[in-house]
Design an enzyme around this catalytic site. Structure first.
Site, mmCIF file in Angstrom:
data_model
loop_
_atom_site.group_PDB
_atom_site.id
_atom_site.type_symbol
_atom_site.label_atom_id
_atom_site.label_comp_id
_atom_site.label_asym_id
_atom_site.label_seq_id
_atom_site.Cartn_x
_atom_site.Cartn_y
_atom_site.Cartn_z
ATOM 1 C CB SER A 18 -0.976 -0.033 1.174
ATOM 2 O OG SER A 18 -0.289 -0.023 2.421
ATOM 3 N NE ARG A 19 0.999 5.731 -1.936
ATOM 4 C CZ ARG A 19 0.700 5.050 -3.052
ATOM 5 N NH1 ARG A 19 1.016 3.766 -3.166
ATOM 6 N NH2 ARG A 19 0.102 5.656 -4.062
ATOM 7 C CG HIS A 38 5.981 2.045 -5.106
ATOM 8 N ND1 HIS A 38 5.651 3.179 -4.405
ATOM 9 C CD2 HIS A 38 4.797 1.569 -5.592
ATOM 10 C CE1 HIS A 38 4.338 3.380 -4.464
ATOM 11 N NE2 HIS A 38 3.801 2.407 -5.186
ATOM 12 C CD GLU A 95 7.931 4.070 -2.114
ATOM 13 O OE1 GLU A 95 7.658 4.566 -3.221
ATOM 14 O OE2 GLU A 95 7.218 3.233 -1.560
#
Ligand code: DGY
Length: 313
Positions: free
Chosen positions: A229-230, A278, A259
Site C-alpha cells: 500500500s504505502r 514500489h 522511497e
C-alpha cells in the site's frame, strides 16, 4: 477549433496516450531520468504555467507546488493512491484531482501474492544459496518455509486491491479475514489470527503507523507482513525491531518510507525481509492503462467536464 491548453507531465509514461494529449494540447514532458526535485518541479511549473498536470507518486504536490502554477485546473495522478497530493489545498484553489483506479488492481494483487509466496517459501535465501555456490546437497530441514495453502490471510482495507488479493487466496484455500470500516473483524482479531497480514489501505492520518510496536507484538511470531500500500502505514523502526527480535517471522514490502530507501537504511539490515522498489503496478498492461486514465482525466477537465476518475477532497 478547440482551445489549446498547456499541460506538464512529470515523467515519460508508458503507452501512446500522451501522444493523444500532445496532439490536442501543448504538452511538456519532464525529460530527466529522475523525477524533478521539489525545487525543479516548482520552477518547471512556474516556467510552463500549465492548466493541467500529470504527476506520479514521486511528486509531492503541496501548497507550494500549487502556488507555482496559478492557472492549474486539473491534476491527474498516475496512481490510484493520492497521498502525495494535498487534495484539500487543490480543492481550495478549484483544481480537480483524479487518479487511476481499477486498471492496476490485478497487477498489484498479483504482486502482493508474489511477495506472500516469496516470503513464505523463503525464495530470496534459496536464490542466494544457489547463486553463491552454497547448494551442496538436498536438505531435509534447512530454511523451511511456512505453508500458504490453508493458512489464514488477514487483509487490512476493504477496497478493490484487498478484494482481489482475497480472490487469489481462495485458490490456495486460505481463510480470509478482512478488517475495514464495514467489516466486523476487529483490527486486534486480525493481528492475532493472521498467518499472513497484507496491507491494502490508503495512507491517511488514521492509517499512518497503523502497524506499530503494539500491532507487531500482537501478531503471531510465525506471521508474515506484506505491504503493497504505502510505506507510511508501517512504523519501520518498530518493524526492524520486531524482525530482529523474531517477534514476527518475516516481512515483504513493495513500499517504504522514504522511497527510495537509502541502501544504508537500518531497516535493510533486518533478517527475513524482502524489499521491492514500489513495482506493484509495474506491468505493461497496467501502466499503459494508467496513462490512458490520466489522459482521460486531463482531457475531460480541460473541456470543463468532470474527471471520469475524480478524487473527492
Ligand atoms: C498506486 O497506484 O497508488 C501505486 O502505488 C503506483 O502505481
Amino acid at each position: 477549433m478547440h482551445a489549446v491548453s498547456r499541460c506538464f507531465v512529470t515523467r515519460a509514461l508508458a503507452g501512446g496516450a500522451l501522444d493523444r494529449l500532445a496532439e490536442r494540447h501543448e504538452t511538456t514532458v519532464w525529460s530527466g531520468d529522475l523525477p524533478p526535485t521539489p525545487e525543479q518541479l516548482r520552477s518547471q511549473l512556474a516556467e510552463t504555467d500549465p492548466e493541467a498536470l500529470i504527476c506520479t507518486v514521486s511528486d509531492r504536490i503541496d501548497a507550494a507546488a500549487l502556488d507555482a502554477a496559478p492557472r492549474l485546473r486539473a491534476i491527474a495522478n498516475y496512481a490510484v493512491g493520492y497521498d502525495n497530493i494535498d487534495v484539500a489545498a487543490a480543492a481550495e484553489r478549484g483544481i480537480a484531482v483524479g487518479n487511476t483506479p481499477d486498471v492496476l488492481t490485478d497487477a498489484t494483487a498479483d504482486l502482493a501474492f508474489a511477495l506472500l509466496l516469496a516470503a513464505a517459501r523463503r525464495l530470496p535465501e534459496a536464490i542466494a544459496l544457489v547463486r553463491d555456490g552454497g547448494w551442496v546437497t538436498w536438505e531435509p530441514s534447512r530454511d523451511l518455509g511456512a505453508a500458504v495453502h490453508g493458512a489464514t490471510l488477514g487483509i487490512v482495507g476493504g477496497g478493490r486491491i484487498g478484494a482481489a488479493v482475497a480472490r487469489r487466496a481462495a485458490g490456495f484455500e486460505m481463510t480470509v479475514l478482512t478488517h475495514s470500516r464495514s467489516t466486523e473483524t476487529t483490527f486486534e482479531e486480525l493481528l492475532e489470527r493472521s498467518d499472513f497480514l497484507s496491507l491494502h489501505c490508503p495512507l491517511t492520518d488514521e492509517t499512518r503507523h497503523l502497524i506499530d510496536d503494539d500491532a507487531l507484538t500482537r501478531m503471531k511470531d510465525t506471521a508474515i507482513l506484506i505491504n503493497t500500500s504505502r510505506g507510511g502505514v508501517v512504523d519501520q523502526q518498530a518493524l526492524a525491531r520486531a524482525l530482529h527480535e523474531r517477534r514476527i517471522a518475516g516481512a515483504a514490502l513493495d513500499v517504504t518510507d522514504p522511497e527510495p530507501l537509502p541502501a544504508d537504511h537500518p531497516l535493510l539490515q533486518a533478517p527475513r525481509l524482502i524489499v521491492l522498489p514500489h513495482v506493484g503496478s509495474a506491468t505493461v498492461t497496467a501502466r499503459q492503462a494508467m496513462t490512458e486514465l490520466a489522459v482521460e482525466n486531463v482531457l475531460a477537465a480541460l473541456e470543463g467536464a468532470p474527471m471520469p476518475h475524480a478524487v473527492s477532497p
